[in-house]
Design an enzyme around this catalytic site. Sequence first.
Site, PDB file in Angstrom:
ATOM      1  N   ARG A   1       0.790  -1.234   0.116  1.00 11.93           N
ATOM      2  CA  ARG A   1      -0.036   0.001  -0.066  1.00 11.93           C
ATOM      3  C   ARG A   1       0.799   1.295  -0.196  1.00 11.93           C
ATOM      4  O   ARG A   1       0.181   2.322  -0.110  1.00 11.93           O
ATOM      5  CB  ARG A   1      -1.030  -0.060   0.990  1.00 11.93           C
ATOM      6  CG  ARG A   1      -2.117  -1.036   1.174  1.00 11.93           C
ATOM      7  CD  ARG A   1      -3.005  -1.113   2.378  1.00 11.93           C
ATOM      8  NE  ARG A   1      -2.169  -1.948   3.079  1.00 11.93           N
ATOM      9  CZ  ARG A   1      -2.776  -2.432   4.340  1.00 11.93           C
ATOM     10  NH1 ARG A   1      -3.839  -1.511   4.874  1.00 11.93           N
ATOM     11  NH2 ARG A   1      -2.206  -3.109   5.236  1.00 11.93           N
TER      12      ARG A   1
ATOM     13  N   GLN B   1      13.319 -14.171   5.182  1.00  8.99           N
ATOM     14  CA  GLN B   1      12.130 -14.864   5.105  1.00  8.99           C
ATOM     15  C   GLN B   1      11.931 -14.726   3.593  1.00  8.99           C
ATOM     16  O   GLN B   1      11.394 -13.716   3.284  1.00  8.99           O
ATOM     17  CB  GLN B   1      11.221 -14.188   5.986  1.00  8.99           C
ATOM     18  CG  GLN B   1       9.835 -14.936   6.060  1.00  8.99           C
ATOM     19  CD  GLN B   1       8.791 -14.161   6.547  1.00  8.99           C
ATOM     20  OE1 GLN B   1       8.664 -12.878   6.632  1.00  8.99           O
ATOM     21  NE2 GLN B   1       7.567 -14.852   7.270  1.00  8.99           N
TER      22      GLN B   1
ATOM     23  N   ARG C   1      26.838  28.326   2.386  1.00  6.57           N
ATOM     24  CA  ARG C   1      27.105  26.861   2.034  1.00  6.57           C
ATOM     25  C   ARG C   1      28.474  26.351   2.617  1.00  6.57           C
ATOM     26  O   ARG C   1      28.903  26.939   3.522  1.00  6.57           O
ATOM     27  CB  ARG C   1      27.399  26.977   0.522  1.00  6.57           C
ATOM     28  CG  ARG C   1      26.430  27.412  -0.444  1.00  6.57           C
ATOM     29  CD  ARG C   1      26.799  27.386  -2.046  1.00  6.57           C
ATOM     30  NE  ARG C   1      27.477  26.217  -2.346  1.00  6.57           N
ATOM     31  CZ  ARG C   1      28.300  26.420  -3.436  1.00  6.57           C
ATOM     32  NH1 ARG C   1      28.513  27.470  -4.056  1.00  6.57           N
ATOM     33  NH2 ARG C   1      29.022  25.097  -3.852  1.00  6.57           N
TER      34      ARG C   1
ATOM     35  N   TYR D   1      28.995  36.772  -4.211  1.00  6.29           N
ATOM     36  CA  TYR D   1      29.370  35.636  -4.214  1.00  6.29           C
ATOM     37  C   TYR D   1      30.871  35.481  -3.495  1.00  6.29           C
ATOM     38  O   TYR D   1      31.795  36.071  -4.108  1.00  6.29           O
ATOM     39  CB  TYR D   1      29.422  34.823  -5.489  1.00  6.29           C
ATOM     40  CG  TYR D   1      30.061  33.320  -5.282  1.00  6.29           C
ATOM     41  CD1 TYR D   1      29.448  32.331  -4.467  1.00  6.29           C
ATOM     42  CD2 TYR D   1      31.202  33.020  -6.059  1.00  6.29           C
ATOM     43  CE1 TYR D   1      30.327  31.111  -4.143  1.00  6.29           C
ATOM     44  CE2 TYR D   1      31.927  31.623  -5.852  1.00  6.29           C
ATOM     45  CZ  TYR D   1      31.249  30.955  -5.011  1.00  6.29           C
ATOM     46  OH  TYR D   1      31.802  29.827  -4.730  1.00  6.29           O
TER      47      TYR D   1
ATOM     48  N   ASN E   1      34.493  45.850   4.384  1.00 12.49           N
ATOM     49  CA  ASN E   1      33.326  45.996   3.660  1.00 12.49           C
ATOM     50  C   ASN E   1      33.418  45.622   2.389  1.00 12.49           C
ATOM     51  O   ASN E   1      34.399  46.026   1.480  1.00 12.49           O
ATOM     52  CB  ASN E   1      33.247  47.614   3.886  1.00 12.49           C
ATOM     53  CG  ASN E   1      31.690  47.559   3.354  1.00 12.49           C
ATOM     54  OD1 ASN E   1      30.746  47.710   4.190  1.00 12.49           O
ATOM     55  ND2 ASN E   1      31.524  48.045   2.203  1.00 12.49           N
TER      56      ASN E   1
HETATM   57  C1  UD1 Z   1      -0.379  -7.965  13.160  1.00  9.30           C
HETATM   58  C2  UD1 Z   1      -0.932  -9.021  14.338  1.00  9.30           C
HETATM   59  C3  UD1 Z   1      -2.213  -8.237  14.942  1.00  9.30           C
HETATM   60  C4  UD1 Z   1      -1.644  -7.027  15.291  1.00  9.30           C
HETATM   61  C5  UD1 Z   1      -1.168  -6.134  14.255  1.00  9.30           C
HETATM   62  C6  UD1 Z   1      -0.884  -4.842  14.579  1.00  9.30           C
HETATM   63  C7  UD1 Z   1      -0.369 -11.331  13.848  1.00  9.30           C
HETATM   64  C8  UD1 Z   1      -1.061 -12.572  13.414  1.00  9.30           C
HETATM   65  N1  UD1 Z   1      -1.333 -10.389  13.767  1.00  9.30           N
HETATM   66  O1  UD1 Z   1      -1.291  -8.076  12.071  1.00  9.30           O
HETATM   67  O2  UD1 Z   1      -2.642  -9.021  15.931  1.00  9.30           O
HETATM   68  O3  UD1 Z   1      -3.045  -6.376  15.824  1.00  9.30           O
HETATM   69  O4  UD1 Z   1      -0.048  -6.826  13.405  1.00  9.30           O
HETATM   70  O5  UD1 Z   1      -0.296  -4.182  13.302  1.00  9.30           O
HETATM   71  O6  UD1 Z   1       0.937 -11.153  14.254  1.00  9.30           O
HETATM   72  N2  UD1 Z   1       5.919  -9.496   8.367  1.00  9.30           N
HETATM   73  C9  UD1 Z   1       7.018 -10.112   7.998  1.00  9.30           C
HETATM   74  N3  UD1 Z   1       6.632 -11.699   7.500  1.00  9.30           N
HETATM   75  C10 UD1 Z   1       5.578 -12.113   7.397  1.00  9.30           C
HETATM   76  C11 UD1 Z   1       4.300 -11.464   7.901  1.00  9.30           C
HETATM   77  C12 UD1 Z   1       4.552 -10.070   8.622  1.00  9.30           C
HETATM   78  O7  UD1 Z   1       7.925  -9.835   8.121  1.00  9.30           O
HETATM   79  O8  UD1 Z   1       5.494 -13.100   6.926  1.00  9.30           O
HETATM   80  C13 UD1 Z   1       5.869  -8.314   9.118  1.00  9.30           C
HETATM   81  C14 UD1 Z   1       5.145  -7.173   8.184  1.00  9.30           C
HETATM   82  O9  UD1 Z   1       6.355  -6.700   7.402  1.00  9.30           O
HETATM   83  C15 UD1 Z   1       4.824  -6.155   9.245  1.00  9.30           C
HETATM   84  C16 UD1 Z   1       4.482  -7.077  10.325  1.00  9.30           C
HETATM   85  O10 UD1 Z   1       5.157  -8.286  10.498  1.00  9.30           O
HETATM   86  O11 UD1 Z   1       5.775  -5.159   9.546  1.00  9.30           O
HETATM   87  C17 UD1 Z   1       2.920  -7.020  10.846  1.00  9.30           C
HETATM   88  O12 UD1 Z   1       2.611  -7.995   9.560  1.00  9.30           O
HETATM   89  P1  UD1 Z   1       1.095  -7.786   9.145  1.00  9.30           P
HETATM   90  O13 UD1 Z   1       1.038  -8.837   8.068  1.00  9.30           O
HETATM   91  O14 UD1 Z   1       0.732  -6.397   8.830  1.00  9.30           O
HETATM   92  O15 UD1 Z   1       0.235  -8.206  10.382  1.00  9.30           O
HETATM   93  P2  UD1 Z   1      -1.220  -7.786  10.574  1.00  9.30           P
HETATM   94  O16 UD1 Z   1      -2.021  -8.743   9.794  1.00  9.30           O
HETATM   95  O17 UD1 Z   1      -1.271  -6.080  10.471  1.00  9.30           O
END
Ligand code: UD1
Length: 454
Positions: free
Chosen positions: A15, A74, A332, A365, A376
């Site tokens: 997003r 990951q 600068r 300059y 001056n």
């Molecule tokens: C997660 C929580 C939710 C919480 C919310 C807060 C879980 C299952 N849910 O949901 O309870 O209220 O955050 O914002 O944990 N990420 C990874 N690898 C992955 C998935 C996610 O690195 O495989 C990272 C994402 O980049 C992000 C964060 O983990 O920074 C949260 O992931 P996101 O998918 O946004 O979780 P939510 O569904 O928002």
Amino acid sequence: MMLDIVILAAGKGTRMKSNLPKVLHPIAGKPMLGHVIDCARQLTADTQITLVVGHGAELVKEQYSAADVHFVEQTEQLGTGHAVQQAQDSLRDGAITLILYGDVPLIKPSTLEELVSQVSESSVGLLTVHLDDPTGYGRIVRDAQGNVLEIVEQKDAKPEQLLIAEGNTGVIAATSNDLKRWLPTLSNDNAQQEYYLTDVISMAQREGKTIATQTALDENEVLGVNNRLQQAQLERSYQLSQAENLMIQGATLLDPNRFDCRGTLEVGADVVIDVNCIIEGKVTLGDGVKVGANCQIINSTVAAGTVIKPNSVIESATIGEDCDIGPFARVRPDTVLAKGAKLGNFVETKKSVIGVGSKVNHLTYIGDAEIGDGVNVGAGTITCNYDGVNKSKTIIGDGAFIGSNSSLVAPVTIGAMATVGAGSTVSANVGDGELGVARGKQRNISNWKRPTKK
Ligand code: UD1
Ligand code: CA
């Protein structure tokens, strides 16, 4: 205490609609991930930081290769639990593990210290937040006594659970041994077919552990950034808290909502900053310094009593006491102004020293110059410091007077108390106390007839 900090930073950030990985988008000029790493470093413990990277891993690794952090990759984003699984081998026996997020940039060390202090063999720490609109958040499910039972994700929640206003921030702390036991047992049997980190809470509960919750008082501290609107919201929140800090320290900000510091600003007593100023890098403003509207000051030191008038840009400069700069001055890098020096409108300086009380007031300059005290420099003076290949120096002695619209062709020296006649193109040195004039001789033609229209 050993503290293993795992920062999740593998998500795509669809997003954001950006080619840049989400966690590298800035708040106050610094990547969000940088804020989180800096916060983690401030925790007092034997810390080890592991970044879970995925989307844009190469860029993220490149940016933090020198940051003394471990990276684990990951390759497929199968959920927050799966992300932490990638780091489980690096978790140390006997340590506490704290889970943070690269896109939750405003988390504070004090909050985390408190959360971690609640973790023991018999308890895990969970940071929650009360929200007017908890849509999208995992909900904290408690029993009648208020004990936490589980976290249920929005998409898995029963209708009555969706009414719970207490949300999961995602920030969790537990002993590393507990986590290493729980993580391999996570399943993805849920609405999103993801491995949820949040499932460790119900595992802890079933083992009879206490879920010690702590509530974030400021929603912005735990807010994650998913789009540029949220990024802008956190930017404002961060800027306002910096502005408030400065005001508590005794600075006047004419409008704290129109102030931006992308770095660190140190202020003396009675500093006044007008609206729309931008501070970048490391800036120090001494006692009584006044900064007019729309100024940008980057990596510079400004000593006491100096006034910077509106629309001036100052970068990598050292400004002495009681100087007077602008409006519309451009100072600068490697400019050094001694006490009481004055740079007026449309004056540009670079790599130059300007002595005590010297004045460069208009349309000038000054580059690669050494200007003494009490000089001056008249309007429209140019130091011609560049021949297309080399940069050369202009030296102007104490008390010299440079007439308006002069070109000083470097390398050239104007002696102490010397005078340069207005409009001169000076390419040879002028000795101490001498007058140098280098311009076409004036001719006056009598009975001159102006052209007339036919
Ligand atoms: C997660 C929580 C939710 C919480 C919310 C807060 C879980 C299952 N849910 O949901 O309870 O209220 O955050 O914002 O944990 N990420 C990874 N690898 C992955 C998935 C996610 O690195 O495989 C990272 C994402 O980049 C992000 C964060 O983990 O920074 C949260 O992931 P996101 O998918 O946004 O979780 P939510 O569904 O928002
Ligand atoms: Ca999220």
